[in-house]
Scaffold this motif. Structure first.
Motif, PDB file in Angstrom:
ATOM      1  N   ASP A 121      17.061   0.887  -8.088  1.00 26.82           N
ATOM      2  CA  ASP A 121      16.212   0.031  -8.689  1.00 26.82           C
ATOM      3  C   ASP A 121      16.690  -0.615 -10.061  1.00 26.82           C
ATOM      4  O   ASP A 121      16.439  -1.791 -10.429  1.00 26.82           O
ATOM      5  CB  ASP A 121      14.833   0.760  -8.897  1.00 26.82           C
ATOM      6  CG  ASP A 121      13.771  -0.219  -9.144  1.00 26.82           C
ATOM      7  OD1 ASP A 121      13.854  -1.366  -8.837  1.00 26.82           O
ATOM      8  OD2 ASP A 121      12.510   0.119 -10.019  1.00 26.82           O
ATOM      9  N   ARG A 186      10.768  -2.209  -6.468  1.00 29.90           N
ATOM     10  CA  ARG A 186       9.537  -1.210  -6.308  1.00 29.90           C
ATOM     11  C   ARG A 186       8.176  -1.778  -6.078  1.00 29.90           C
ATOM     12  O   ARG A 186       7.263  -1.295  -6.832  1.00 29.90           O
ATOM     13  CB  ARG A 186       9.608   0.080  -7.267  1.00 29.90           C
ATOM     14  CG  ARG A 186      10.876   0.734  -7.200  1.00 29.90           C
ATOM     15  CD  ARG A 186      10.877   1.926  -5.978  1.00 29.90           C
ATOM     16  NE  ARG A 186      11.992   2.889  -6.335  1.00 29.90           N
ATOM     17  CZ  ARG A 186      11.452   4.315  -6.507  1.00 29.90           C
ATOM     18  NH1 ARG A 186      10.582   4.504  -6.417  1.00 29.90           N
ATOM     19  NH2 ARG A 186      12.767   5.004  -6.634  1.00 29.90           N
ATOM     20  N   HIS A 247       8.694   4.131 -12.580  1.00 31.70           N
ATOM     21  CA  HIS A 247       8.238   5.327 -11.410  1.00 31.70           C
ATOM     22  C   HIS A 247       8.985   6.782 -11.767  1.00 31.70           C
ATOM     23  O   HIS A 247       9.847   6.689 -12.558  1.00 31.70           O
ATOM     24  CB  HIS A 247       8.898   4.709 -10.228  1.00 31.70           C
ATOM     25  CG  HIS A 247      10.294   4.256 -10.148  1.00 31.70           C
ATOM     26  ND1 HIS A 247      11.489   4.855 -10.024  1.00 31.70           N
ATOM     27  CD2 HIS A 247      10.707   2.823 -10.311  1.00 31.70           C
ATOM     28  CE1 HIS A 247      12.602   4.065 -10.334  1.00 31.70           C
ATOM     29  NE2 HIS A 247      12.059   2.860 -10.259  1.00 31.70           N
ATOM     30  N   LYS A 259      14.659   4.005  -1.396  1.00 32.82           N
ATOM     31  CA  LYS A 259      13.482   4.061  -1.823  1.00 32.82           C
ATOM     32  C   LYS A 259      12.919   2.656  -2.202  1.00 32.82           C
ATOM     33  O   LYS A 259      11.821   2.610  -2.657  1.00 32.82           O
ATOM     34  CB  LYS A 259      13.327   4.970  -3.086  1.00 32.82           C
ATOM     35  CG  LYS A 259      13.723   6.638  -2.471  1.00 32.82           C
ATOM     36  CD  LYS A 259      13.533   7.467  -3.881  1.00 32.82           C
ATOM     37  CE  LYS A 259      13.777   8.725  -3.363  1.00 32.82           C
ATOM     38  NZ  LYS A 259      13.759   9.663  -4.545  1.00 32.82           N
ATOM     39  N   LEU A 260      13.837   1.816  -2.102  1.00 32.35           N
ATOM     40  CA  LEU A 260      13.429   0.420  -2.417  1.00 32.35           C
ATOM     41  C   LEU A 260      12.717  -0.439  -1.322  1.00 32.35           C
ATOM     42  O   LEU A 260      12.435  -0.073  -0.209  1.00 32.35           O
ATOM     43  CB  LEU A 260      14.649  -0.594  -2.763  1.00 32.35           C
ATOM     44  CG  LEU A 260      14.991  -0.424  -4.116  1.00 32.35           C
ATOM     45  CD1 LEU A 260      15.338   0.763  -4.860  1.00 32.35           C
ATOM     46  CD2 LEU A 260      16.260  -1.197  -4.508  1.00 32.35           C
TER      47      LEU A 260
END
Length: 383
Positions: A121, A186, A247, A259-260
């Motif tokens: 991120d 995110r 985050h 996780k994106l």
């Protein structure tokens, strides 16, 4: 965009620390992508603009740039590509590509064994979005030229962007405005995005809200903030900075590509394209100085030990994360709590929270009032 993030945030690039061979590997990848998209080189050496500096251990200390790389210096590399529409003015679109390597200063990782900080991120997401915009602007919105810059040295103190504005490869007087993307990977379920610099040109606000669609935009007027747009604002250039929020993986080895939210990144880049299109025939934008909130923030002698939710637009300061063994955790605060009062001081937003925090010293005990769901709680906090 996912392909670009996966490459840039891979273990093989060891966290892209400024001045390392791994940063050069990332720079070469970005230069190849610029070439394949069809951008002209606009650095001082092809696509590259190198800058050498004496590395300060104090990240807030004044950096000293030097003309020649020597043993005691670090060399960073900006990557610069140009989309030439033979127009009068140029829009700068930027994102930093450096990160924390194996955990340099700024890392929030507390493990004993060094680990790769991949920075998916922060900020492979912004670089991927920038490349996506570069491809999308070919033969489109041609009333401006476009200069795309992948900045180095951001994590060490906005060094690459600071160096560029003092050693520009185009005439800065011809820059219409600057767009910056730092951590845009995110987008949450509420589709909340923070946009900074809204006050730096009178036209920005109406355009931002005309094209937001179902995005929930939290605006910040100031042109000064903790990313590379600040360097351009300080040269009297209108800026907008896009950010999907803090985050729990921020500045930790766990900031990985899986996780994106890639659909969210597509939404954001289409939003930015709409803004560019709307401004395409507006000529050179008027610049406006803003009240810089960062100049009003007092020096802190204490910390609560929380990660604020920068996208929260309600009353108070919402907590997005709680650090281990800090005052907030010891007092029983939780993620999602909203601080509305600290001692005698009302907390209505982020600025009032920071101002009230600045009133306390180490050893002080005070009562902090929070909202948790539908309940109001009063907790005792010792700094």
């Amino acid at each position: 965009m996912k392909d670009d993030v996966v490459v840039l945030a891979s273990d093989s690039l060891h966290g892209r620390q400024t001045g390392t061979p791994y940063e050069i590997m990332a720079a070469n990848y970005i230069a190849d992508r610029f070439k394949n998209i069809g951008l002209e080189p606009k650095g001082t050496n092809g696509y590259f603009q190198e800058f050498s500096f004496i590395d300060k251990s104090d990240p807030h200390g004044k950096v000293t740039y030097v003309s020649k790389a020597e043993d005691s210096t670090t060399t960073g590399t900006n990557v610069i590509g140009f989309l030439n529409n033979n127009a009068e003015n140029t829009i700068v679109i930027g994102a930093h590509y450096d990160h924390l390597g194996m955990g340099i200063e700024g890392s929030l990782y507390r493990g004993e064994t060094p680990q790769i900080h991949n920075g998916a991120d922060d900020n492979a997401s912004g670089v991927a979005a920038m490349l996506h915009l570069a491809a999308g602007l070919k033969n489109k919105d041609t009333n401006n030229n476009y200069l795309f810059i992948a900045f180095s040295g951001e994590e060490m103190g906005l060094l690459g962007s600071n160096y560029f504005v003092k050693n520009p490869t185009i005439d800065l007087k011809k820059v219409d405005y600057m767009l910056n993307m730092d951590m845009v990977g995110r987008l949450n379920k509420e589709k909340s995005i923070a946009v900074y610099g809204v006050g730096t040109s009178p036209i920005f606000k109406q355009v931002l809200f005309a094209y937001k669609g179902d995005l929930k935009v939290t605006e910040n007027e100031s042109g000064v903030g903790p990313s590379d747009h600040t360097s351009f604002y300080l040269m009297d250039i209108p800026v907008l900075h896009f950010f999907t929020g803090q985050h729990e993986d921020y500045h930790k080895p766990s900031d990985d590509s899986d996780k994106l939210n890639y659909e969210g990144m597509e939404t954001i880049t289409q939003y930015i394209l709409s803004i560019i299109t709307e401004l395409n025939d507006d000529g050179k934008l008027a610049f406006r100085k803003t009240k810089n909130e960062s100049e009003e923030v007092p020096a802190f002698k204490v910390t609560l030990g929380v990660v604020p939710d920068y996208l929260f637009s309600g009353k108070g300061m919402r907590i997005d994360g709680v650090s281990e063994d800090k005052p907030a955790q010891k007092a029983g605060m939780q993620k999602g709590d909203v601080v509305i009062k600290m001692g005698d001081y009302e907390v209505s937003d982020m600025m009032s929270y920071m101002k009230s925090l600045g009133k306390f010293e180490k050893g002080n005990t005070t009562q902090v009032t929070i909202k948790r769901n539908d309940s109001t709680l009063v907790l005792n906090v010792t700094f």
